[in-house]
Design a protein around this motif. Structure first.
Motif, PDB file in Angstrom:
ATOM      1  N   VAL A 115       1.085  -1.292  -0.002  1.00 44.55           N
ATOM      2  CA  VAL A 115       0.101   0.120   0.076  1.00 44.55           C
ATOM      3  C   VAL A 115       1.033   1.075  -0.027  1.00 44.55           C
ATOM      4  CG1 VAL A 115      -1.912   1.178   1.145  1.00 44.55           C
ATOM      5  CG2 VAL A 115      -1.947  -1.241   1.198  1.00 44.55           C
ATOM      6  N   ARG A 116       0.643   2.197  -0.796  1.00 47.40           N
ATOM      7  CA  ARG A 116       1.467   3.486  -1.092  1.00 47.40           C
ATOM      8  C   ARG A 116       0.761   4.676  -0.975  1.00 47.40           C
ATOM      9  NH1 ARG A 116       6.124   2.728  -4.583  1.00 47.40           N
ATOM     10  NH2 ARG A 116       7.073   1.090  -3.827  1.00 47.40           N
ATOM     11  N   VAL A 117      -0.721   4.624  -1.025  1.00 48.81           N
ATOM     12  CA  VAL A 117      -1.588   5.756  -0.881  1.00 48.81           C
ATOM     13  C   VAL A 117      -2.945   5.177  -0.320  1.00 48.81           C
ATOM     14  CG1 VAL A 117      -2.783   7.697  -2.122  1.00 48.81           C
ATOM     15  CG2 VAL A 117      -0.456   7.036  -2.938  1.00 48.81           C
ATOM     16  N   ILE A 118      -3.340   6.190   0.864  1.00 51.08           N
ATOM     17  CA  ILE A 118      -4.752   5.773   1.535  1.00 51.08           C
ATOM     18  C   ILE A 118      -5.361   7.096   1.275  1.00 51.08           C
ATOM     19  CG2 ILE A 118      -5.974   4.989   3.345  1.00 51.08           C
ATOM     20  CD1 ILE A 118      -3.349   3.613   4.367  1.00 51.08           C
ATOM     21  N   GLY A 119      -6.737   7.218   0.908  1.00 56.80           N
ATOM     22  CA  GLY A 119      -7.604   8.323   1.074  1.00 56.80           C
ATOM     23  C   GLY A 119      -8.904   7.719   1.478  1.00 56.80           C
ATOM     24  N   ARG A 120      -9.789   8.970   1.954  1.00 60.21           N
ATOM     25  CA  ARG A 120     -10.918   8.427   2.111  1.00 60.21           C
ATOM     26  C   ARG A 120     -11.990   9.780   1.803  1.00 60.21           C
ATOM     27  NH1 ARG A 120      -9.786   7.601   8.631  1.00 60.21           N
ATOM     28  NH2 ARG A 120      -8.166   9.103   8.702  1.00 60.21           N
ATOM     29  N   ARG A 121     -13.303   9.439   1.175  1.00 58.34           N
ATOM     30  CA  ARG A 121     -14.057  10.609   1.137  1.00 58.34           C
ATOM     31  C   ARG A 121     -15.340   9.789   1.087  1.00 58.34           C
ATOM     32  NH1 ARG A 121     -13.944  14.658  -2.807  1.00 58.34           N
ATOM     33  NH2 ARG A 121     -11.476  14.826  -2.343  1.00 58.34           N
ATOM     34  N   GLY A 122     -16.180  10.577   1.798  1.00 57.89           N
ATOM     35  CA  GLY A 122     -17.760  10.099   2.098  1.00 57.89           C
ATOM     36  C   GLY A 122     -17.558   8.851   2.713  1.00 57.89           C
ATOM     37  N   GLY A 123     -18.379   7.893   2.066  1.00 63.23           N
ATOM     38  CA  GLY A 123     -18.431   6.597   2.628  1.00 63.23           C
ATOM     39  C   GLY A 123     -17.470   5.455   2.073  1.00 63.23           C
ATOM     40  N   ALA A 124     -16.386   5.857   1.640  1.00 64.69           N
ATOM     41  CA  ALA A 124     -15.445   4.974   0.787  1.00 64.69           C
ATOM     42  C   ALA A 124     -14.032   5.236   1.445  1.00 64.69           C
ATOM     43  CB  ALA A 124     -15.443   5.189  -0.482  1.00 64.69           C
ATOM     44  N   VAL A 125     -13.212   4.133   1.405  1.00 64.06           N
ATOM     45  CA  VAL A 125     -11.883   4.193   1.762  1.00 64.06           C
ATOM     46  C   VAL A 125     -11.074   3.759   0.558  1.00 64.06           C
ATOM     47  CG1 VAL A 125      -9.801   3.230   3.242  1.00 64.06           C
ATOM     48  CG2 VAL A 125     -11.771   4.025   4.145  1.00 64.06           C
ATOM     49  N   ALA A 126     -10.015   4.193   0.168  1.00 64.22           N
ATOM     50  CA  ALA A 126      -9.530   3.755  -1.191  1.00 64.22           C
ATOM     51  C   ALA A 126      -7.790   3.652  -0.914  1.00 64.22           C
ATOM     52  CB  ALA A 126      -9.811   4.720  -2.373  1.00 64.22           C
ATOM     53  N   VAL A 127      -7.395   2.806  -1.631  1.00 64.54           N
ATOM     54  CA  VAL A 127      -5.656   2.543  -1.500  1.00 64.54           C
ATOM     55  C   VAL A 127      -5.289   2.510  -2.712  1.00 64.54           C
ATOM     56  CG1 VAL A 127      -6.057   1.538   0.560  1.00 64.54           C
ATOM     57  CG2 VAL A 127      -5.745   0.067  -1.233  1.00 64.54           C
ATOM     58  N   ARG A 128      -4.199   2.876  -2.992  1.00 65.08           N
ATOM     59  CA  ARG A 128      -3.370   2.403  -4.306  1.00 65.08           C
ATOM     60  C   ARG A 128      -2.278   1.778  -3.944  1.00 65.08           C
ATOM     61  NH1 ARG A 128      -2.982   7.458  -6.934  1.00 65.08           N
ATOM     62  NH2 ARG A 128      -0.692   7.633  -6.112  1.00 65.08           N
ATOM     63  N   THR A 129      -1.868   0.662  -4.553  1.00 67.35           N
ATOM     64  CA  THR A 129      -0.528  -0.353  -4.423  1.00 67.35           C
ATOM     65  C   THR A 129       0.612   0.233  -5.031  1.00 67.35           C
ATOM     66  OG1 THR A 129      -1.182  -2.029  -6.110  1.00 67.35           O
ATOM     67  CG2 THR A 129      -2.496  -2.188  -3.898  1.00 67.35           C
ATOM     68  N   ALA A 130       1.686  -0.610  -4.895  1.00 68.74           N
ATOM     69  CA  ALA A 130       2.742  -0.154  -5.573  1.00 68.74           C
ATOM     70  C   ALA A 130       2.878  -0.395  -6.992  1.00 68.74           C
ATOM     71  CB  ALA A 130       3.931  -0.829  -5.123  1.00 68.74           C
ATOM     72  N   ARG A 131       1.839  -1.409  -7.489  1.00 72.23           N
ATOM     73  CA  ARG A 131       1.391  -1.779  -8.569  1.00 72.23           C
ATOM     74  C   ARG A 131       0.595  -0.956  -9.482  1.00 72.23           C
ATOM     75  NH1 ARG A 131       0.807  -8.228  -8.009  1.00 72.23           N
ATOM     76  NH2 ARG A 131       3.312  -8.938  -7.303  1.00 72.23           N
ATOM     77  N   GLY A 132       0.116   0.175  -8.910  1.00 73.76           N
ATOM     78  CA  GLY A 132      -0.793   1.122  -9.409  1.00 73.76           C
ATOM     79  C   GLY A 132      -2.387   0.462  -9.424  1.00 73.76           C
ATOM     80  N   GLU A 133      -2.697  -0.329  -8.666  1.00 70.37           N
ATOM     81  CA  GLU A 133      -3.964  -0.886  -8.574  1.00 70.37           C
ATOM     82  C   GLU A 133      -4.688  -0.264  -7.503  1.00 70.37           C
ATOM     83  OE1 GLU A 133      -6.081  -5.033  -7.710  1.00 70.37           O
ATOM     84  OE2 GLU A 133      -4.171  -4.749  -6.814  1.00 70.37           O
ATOM     85  N   VAL A 134      -6.029   0.040  -7.879  1.00 67.79           N
ATOM     86  CA  VAL A 134      -6.759   0.965  -6.794  1.00 67.79           C
ATOM     87  C   VAL A 134      -7.889   0.295  -6.454  1.00 67.79           C
ATOM     88  CG1 VAL A 134      -8.172   3.138  -6.314  1.00 67.79           C
ATOM     89  CG2 VAL A 134      -6.301   3.188  -7.789  1.00 67.79           C
ATOM     90  N   VAL A 169       1.584   3.493   7.968  1.00 69.32           N
ATOM     91  CA  VAL A 169       0.177   3.245   7.221  1.00 69.32           C
ATOM     92  C   VAL A 169      -0.615   4.278   7.928  1.00 69.32           C
ATOM     93  CG1 VAL A 169      -1.496   1.735   7.002  1.00 69.32           C
ATOM     94  CG2 VAL A 169       0.671   0.944   6.382  1.00 69.32           C
ATOM     95  N   ALA A 170      -0.641   4.418   9.298  1.00 73.01           N
ATOM     96  CA  ALA A 170      -1.314   5.386   9.903  1.00 73.01           C
ATOM     97  C   ALA A 170      -1.502   6.925   9.602  1.00 73.01           C
ATOM     98  CB  ALA A 170      -1.276   5.324  11.395  1.00 73.01           C
ATOM     99  N   ARG A 171      -0.139   7.226   9.170  1.00 76.25           N
ATOM    100  CA  ARG A 171      -0.067   8.436   8.640  1.00 76.25           C
ATOM    101  C   ARG A 171      -0.371   8.585   7.215  1.00 76.25           C
ATOM    102  NH1 ARG A 171       4.986   7.599  11.852  1.00 76.25           N
ATOM    103  NH2 ARG A 171       5.051   8.853  13.366  1.00 76.25           N
ATOM    104  N   LEU A 172      -0.213   7.633   6.448  1.00 77.87           N
ATOM    105  CA  LEU A 172      -0.327   7.583   5.203  1.00 77.87           C
ATOM    106  C   LEU A 172      -2.255   7.833   5.142  1.00 77.87           C
ATOM    107  CD1 LEU A 172       0.909   4.404   3.331  1.00 77.87           C
ATOM    108  CD2 LEU A 172       1.560   7.012   2.648  1.00 77.87           C
ATOM    109  N   ALA A 173      -2.812   7.178   6.072  1.00 72.76           N
ATOM    110  CA  ALA A 173      -4.281   7.666   6.099  1.00 72.76           C
ATOM    111  C   ALA A 173      -4.622   9.030   6.574  1.00 72.76           C
ATOM    112  CB  ALA A 173      -4.819   6.460   7.093  1.00 72.76           C
ATOM    113  N   GLY A 174      -3.724   9.677   7.282  1.00 71.22           N
ATOM    114  CA  GLY A 174      -4.029  10.896   7.562  1.00 71.22           C
ATOM    115  C   GLY A 174      -4.238  10.901   9.027  1.00 71.22           C
ATOM    116  N   ASP A 175      -3.936  10.190   9.809  1.00 67.79           N
ATOM    117  CA  ASP A 175      -3.961   9.772  11.151  1.00 67.79           C
ATOM    118  C   ASP A 175      -2.779   9.992  11.862  1.00 67.79           C
ATOM    119  OD1 ASP A 175      -6.926   9.518  11.094  1.00 67.79           O
ATOM    120  OD2 ASP A 175      -6.611   7.370  10.875  1.00 67.79           O
ATOM    121  N   ASP A 176      -2.635  10.769  12.993  1.00 65.08           N
ATOM    122  CA  ASP A 176      -1.340  10.889  13.845  1.00 65.08           C
ATOM    123  C   ASP A 176      -1.409   9.631  14.975  1.00 65.08           C
ATOM    124  OD1 ASP A 176       0.569  11.678  15.379  1.00 65.08           O
ATOM    125  OD2 ASP A 176       0.022  13.342  15.907  1.00 65.08           O
TER     126      ASP A 176
END
Length: 410
Positions: free
Chosen positions: A182-201, A218-225
């Motif tokens: 997992v390289r990127v984590i985001g959340r918007r509304g009712g969804a959590v989304a991740v992007r992997t090192a292979r580019g898969e979302v 990983v917590a910091r990627l998600a925007g949590d301290d």
């Protein structure tokens, strides 16, 4: 990443679990049992399960005798030890309930030994106190001035347990994806989304962070301290030469220093009959720094930049110096072993594969001594899962599953 609220059919799963060690796989298994039909996707960066802490430990099923009554560690270890033995028996996995000795090697350690007796009894663990002569009933080659015998301690192959949990979770409908860092984590509304090192979302309704050595990242990627940093400690082991393995029948530990989460150099006969000796614990120069020459500058810089690292070092430098000395000197390591097992020589000790422990450290230098679960919107982070996490993995998995399913219900 983000977008408008998604329909149920737009999700790749209900829960994404980051980390395919024993805690992540136990969580996936627990979710499928507690809420059949819940779609679970486990994302593991390695090519298979249990490549790090789960597969690189001494294999001890801890009884819970060390842990503060009422703590997560005490509750989960006591329940988890019995459950782990049952699980291994039901699944046909290698295990043995050997019992263990905790040995006082000098009279000054006897008060701490007696305190362990009391703590064990408060935790509901059967403990037998032994005098000097009685030690030989269990371990004829071990020397000490007193000991306690804890009958419920055992050994198993936690890597095999993790693989079986992965198979059971998949049989129940979960998906376990390897090579999915997992390289990127985001959340918007009712969804959590991740992007992997292979580019898969991938998108889901909730995420569980069981990333072990990388849980804070990983917590910091998600925007949590997370409020802490994982500081890696390398555990270095030796094994007794095969012709000397008969010196140890089961498990033998020194009386631990209550100021530290490490248990000292101990003796462990595994399910394969090999006797491991160790570990000593030294700071690692990478989160996966299994060798002394493995250095990852960015990770090392991150550890050095954390204020808690230096405060920990200033507070406990004498203890740390002893660990480093045993790391650099086989003679010093042998000397520590001989306090328990006088008949051992340096020639009897053969280097064995090391492990790395993910130790959470607070900003003020305090070592986090219990499991730590932190929740945020649509996320559950397992930020500290040290020993006895493998022993307690089944009840831990249920606890994490309960938390994330409650979030889905809300």
């Amino acid at each position: 990443m983000g977008g408008e609220a998604l329909r149920a059919c737009d999700y790749d799963g209900d829960v994404l679990v980051v980390g395919g060690g024993i805690v992540g796989l136990s969580t996936a298994y627990a979710i499928t049992r507690a809420a059949p039909g819940t779609r679970v996707v486990v994302l593991e960066k390695e090519s298979g399960p249990a490549e790090h802490q789960t597969g690189r430990n001494s294999g001890v099923i801890h009884s819970g005798v060390y842990y503060r009554p009422g703590s997560f560690k005490a509750r989960f270890a006591v329940a988890g030890a019995a459950e782990m033995v049952r699980f291994c028996a039901e699944q046909g996995l290698p295990h043995a309930v050997t019992g263990k000795l905790i040995v006082a090697m000098e009279r000054a350690e006897l008060p701490r030994l007696h305190a362990l007796v009391q703590r064990g009894r408060e935790n509901g663990i059967p403990v037998r106190e032994l005098g000097r002569a009685q030690i030989a009933e269990y371990e004829p080659a071990v020397r000490g001035v007193g000991a306690i015998h804890v009958a419920t301690t055992g050994v198993c192959d936690f890597g095999a347990v993790a693989r079986r949990l992965a198979a059971l979770a998949e049989e129940a409908g979960a998906s376990v994806r390897y090579g999915a860092e997992v390289r990127v984590i985001g959340r918007r509304g009712g969804a959590v989304a991740v992007r992997t090192a292979r580019g898969e979302v991938l998108r889901a309704r909730a995420l569980v962070n069981c990333a072990g050595l990388y849980s804070d990242r990983v917590a910091r990627l998600a925007g949590d301290d997370p409020g802490l940093r994982i500081v890696p400690f390398r555990g270095e082991y030796y094994a007794l030469a095969a012709e000397r393995a008969g010196l140890v029948r089961g498990l033998v530990y020194p009386v631990p220093d209550p100021a530290f989460p490490f248990l000292g150099v101990h003796l462990t006969r595994g399910v394969d009959g090999e006797v491991h000796v160790g570990p000593n614990a030294v700071p690692a120069t990478a989160r996966e720094g299994y060798g002394r020459r493995v250095v990852r500058p960015a990770e090392l810089a991150g550890t050095a930049a954390w204020p808690g690292t230096w405060r920990l070092a200033r507070r406990h430098w004498r203890y740390g110096a002893g660990e480093v000395r045993r790391s650099l000197s086989k003679a010093a390591f042998t000397e520590a072993v001989r306090r328990l097992l006088p008949d051992v020589s340096a020639d009897d000790l053969i280097p064995a594969p090391p492990g790395v422990r993910a130790q959470a450290v607070l900003r003020d230098g305090t070592l986090v001594d219990d499991f730590r679960f932190v929740e945020s919107r649509r996320m559950v982070h397992v930020l500290n899962a040290p020993s006895p996490a493998a022993t307690a993995s089944l009840p831990i998995g249920r606890e994490v599953a309960r938390r994330v399913l409650a979030q889905l219900d809300r």
